[in-house]
Design a protein around this motif. Structure first.
Motif, PDB file in Angstrom:
ATOM      1  N   ALA A 121      28.821   2.591   0.121  1.00 24.53           N
ATOM      2  CA  ALA A 121      29.048   4.181  -0.162  1.00 24.53           C
ATOM      3  C   ALA A 121      28.259   4.688  -1.413  1.00 24.53           C
ATOM      4  O   ALA A 121      27.731   4.067  -2.163  1.00 24.53           O
ATOM      5  N   VAL A 122      28.216   6.125  -1.557  1.00 23.01           N
ATOM      6  CA  VAL A 122      27.538   6.777  -2.464  1.00 23.01           C
ATOM      7  C   VAL A 122      28.296   6.773  -3.730  1.00 23.01           C
ATOM      8  O   VAL A 122      29.431   6.415  -3.701  1.00 23.01           O
ATOM      9  N   GLU A 123      27.940   6.822  -5.013  1.00 22.94           N
ATOM     10  CA  GLU A 123      28.381   6.796  -6.160  1.00 22.94           C
ATOM     11  C   GLU A 123      29.567   8.011  -6.136  1.00 22.94           C
ATOM     12  O   GLU A 123      29.115   9.018  -5.768  1.00 22.94           O
ATOM     13  N   PHE A 124      30.467   7.640  -7.040  1.00 23.85           N
ATOM     14  CA  PHE A 124      31.367   8.857  -7.474  1.00 23.85           C
ATOM     15  C   PHE A 124      30.443  10.240  -7.682  1.00 23.85           C
ATOM     16  O   PHE A 124      29.847  10.027  -8.633  1.00 23.85           O
ATOM     17  N   GLY A 125      31.071  11.314  -7.251  1.00 24.94           N
ATOM     18  CA  GLY A 125      30.089  12.483  -7.773  1.00 24.94           C
ATOM     19  C   GLY A 125      28.966  12.994  -6.801  1.00 24.94           C
ATOM     20  O   GLY A 125      28.491  14.006  -7.092  1.00 24.94           O
ATOM     21  N   MET A 126      28.751  12.014  -5.925  1.00 22.61           N
ATOM     22  CA  MET A 126      27.481  12.325  -5.089  1.00 22.61           C
ATOM     23  C   MET A 126      27.665  12.456  -3.783  1.00 22.61           C
ATOM     24  O   MET A 126      26.702  12.698  -2.894  1.00 22.61           O
ATOM     25  N   GLU A 127      29.169  12.792  -3.294  1.00 22.96           N
ATOM     26  CA  GLU A 127      29.458  12.823  -1.987  1.00 22.96           C
ATOM     27  C   GLU A 127      28.959  14.169  -1.685  1.00 22.96           C
ATOM     28  O   GLU A 127      28.651  15.086  -2.223  1.00 22.96           O
ATOM     29  N   VAL A 128      28.361  14.396  -0.313  1.00 18.91           N
ATOM     30  CA  VAL A 128      28.090  15.607   0.359  1.00 18.91           C
ATOM     31  C   VAL A 128      28.713  15.893   1.587  1.00 18.91           C
ATOM     32  O   VAL A 128      29.293  15.025   2.032  1.00 18.91           O
ATOM     33  N   PRO A 129      28.797  17.053   2.018  1.00 21.25           N
ATOM     34  CA  PRO A 129      29.341  17.569   3.314  1.00 21.25           C
ATOM     35  C   PRO A 129      28.707  17.146   4.476  1.00 21.25           C
ATOM     36  O   PRO A 129      27.162  16.823   4.512  1.00 21.25           O
ATOM     37  N   VAL A 130      29.145  17.002   5.693  1.00 18.61           N
ATOM     38  CA  VAL A 130      28.470  16.420   6.799  1.00 18.61           C
ATOM     39  C   VAL A 130      28.530  17.505   7.888  1.00 18.61           C
ATOM     40  O   VAL A 130      29.734  18.044   7.957  1.00 18.61           O
ATOM     41  N   THR A 131      27.554  17.877   8.525  1.00 19.34           N
ATOM     42  CA  THR A 131      27.728  18.608   9.817  1.00 19.34           C
ATOM     43  C   THR A 131      27.484  17.840  11.096  1.00 19.34           C
ATOM     44  O   THR A 131      27.099  16.954  10.985  1.00 19.34           O
ATOM     45  N   HIS A 132      28.358  18.333  12.006  1.00 17.04           N
ATOM     46  CA  HIS A 132      28.355  17.507  13.183  1.00 17.04           C
ATOM     47  C   HIS A 132      27.628  18.264  14.424  1.00 17.04           C
ATOM     48  O   HIS A 132      27.790  19.334  14.464  1.00 17.04           O
TER      49      HIS A 132
END
Length: 355
Positions: free
Chosen positions: A62-73
């Motif tokens: 998984a990405v590091e904490f704080g680097m989350e991004v939204p996902v479009t479907h």
């Protein structure tokens, strides 16, 4: 004996590689992108980052904490009720139920309503039904809900459409007729996208997703970008997402221009500039997976292209990450080990805004 790590080929086959081999493959994949796209190479530290991600323990990362991004479907609920030959799982459910499941159970950041044919041309006869479905869905959901489909300009050619197939014409060396067929098809594509989205936007759609732009070549891209420009002029606040079909626009026509630029042969960092000019809110660049090459090779190549695209882009990027794109193997059900590693590398190394 050097430690070997479980990785994949571009077709999903499981293989074992040492760190030295992973490095060799990553360097070669990045070099391929440099040669084709004339983009900057990856640094030694970036190659090391790819090696680190490829060799992380665990089946998924998984990405590091704080680097989350939204996902479009894209394709939306077809992932659930579609047949397994189309990446679905064959669960009988309505589109509304499927969208609500994505929102409330799967934690989707966005969703879209799309017809089972998932192309704009087949929507024309049933646009009233789609408008009603959009209105009902908006009454039941909170996340942004777009209307999505593929421009799919191939449907305008015989035997599905009114214009003679330019592929057949080109093989017969009827060049002028082939070019005319593409140009007429592009005009109809533009008209249909605009007309359909006028109806859907009035019915509550939060925006539009133009998925797999350029699949039928540069005329397909031309018709789509022209539709984006027309929609932006008519609806200044419409959210417009343009997702590409390939890393380079195929020059089926070869001479079509948009905003002064020839479309054929453009790479992601060049495509995004035209999407901006057309009025896109967000751009989905693509890097295609080579099924005969390894995961590190494909991943490094994708990172190299998208890094430059992200650098020059003035609008948000949601890079296409899925079956056969973004370094992910070309497999109906992409393996989670490859999907998560490719996604982590893409987010942490290219500064994209989403996936």
């Amino acid at each position: 004996m050097a430690t070997e790590y479980v990785l994949r080929m571009g077709d999903g086959k499981r293989v074992f590689m040492t760190k030295d081999k992973i490095k060799e493959e990553a360097i070669a994949g990045a070099a391929n992108a440099v040669d084709y796209g004339l983009v900057p190479d990856l640094s030694g530290d970036e190659i090391d980052k790819i090696i680190e991600i490829c060799t992380m323990p665990g089946k998924s990362v998984a990405v590091e904490f704080g680097m989350e991004v939204p996902v479009t479907h894209d394709i939306s609920t077809i992932r659930l009720d579609g047949d397994q030959g189309n990446s679905g799982v064959g669960i009988p459910s309505s589109r509304l139920v499927g969208m609500m499941m994505h929102e409330r159970a799967f934690g989707a950041d966005t969703m879209e309503l799309g017809h089972i044919d998932y192309s704009y041309k087949p929507v024309k006869p049933i646009v009233s039904n789609e408008c009603q479905a959009m209105e009902v869905a908006q009454q039941n959901m909170i996340v942004p809900l777009f209307y999505g489909a593929m421009p799919n300009m191939g449907l305008y050619y015989t035997p599905d459409g009114p214009f003679e197939n330019p592929g057949d014409l080109l093989k017969a060396f009827k060049l002028d007729e082939a070019f005319a067929s593409m140009e007429h098809s592009a005009e109809h594509l533009t008209r249909d996208i605009v007309w359909i989205m006028q109806k859907l936007y009035a019915s509550g759609a939060d925006g539009v997703n133009l998925d797999t732009t350029g699949a039928a070549g540069d005329a397909d891209a031309y018709g789509t970008l022209t539709a984006v420009k027309a929609l932006r002029e008519e609806f200044p606040d419409m959210y417009i997402e343009v997702g590409m079909a390939g890393e380079s626009i195929i020059g089926m026509h070869g001479m079509l221009e948009f905003e002064g630029s020839i479309l054929a042969g453009l790479w992601p960092h060049q495509q995004v500039a035209l999407a901006e000019k057309a009025g896109a809110s967000i751009f989905g660049p693509v890097v295609n997976t080579n099924t005969s090459r390894s995961f590190p090779w494909n991943l490094a190549r994708a990172i190299t292209f998208i890094k430059e695209c992200s650098k020059v882009s003035k609008i948000p990027l949601h890079v296409d990450m899925g079956m056969g794109v973004g370094g992910i193997p070309m497999l109906e059900t992409p393996p989670i080990d490859a999907v998560t590693r490719a996604s982590k590398a893409m987010v942490e190394m290219t500064n994209v805004d989403g996936l």
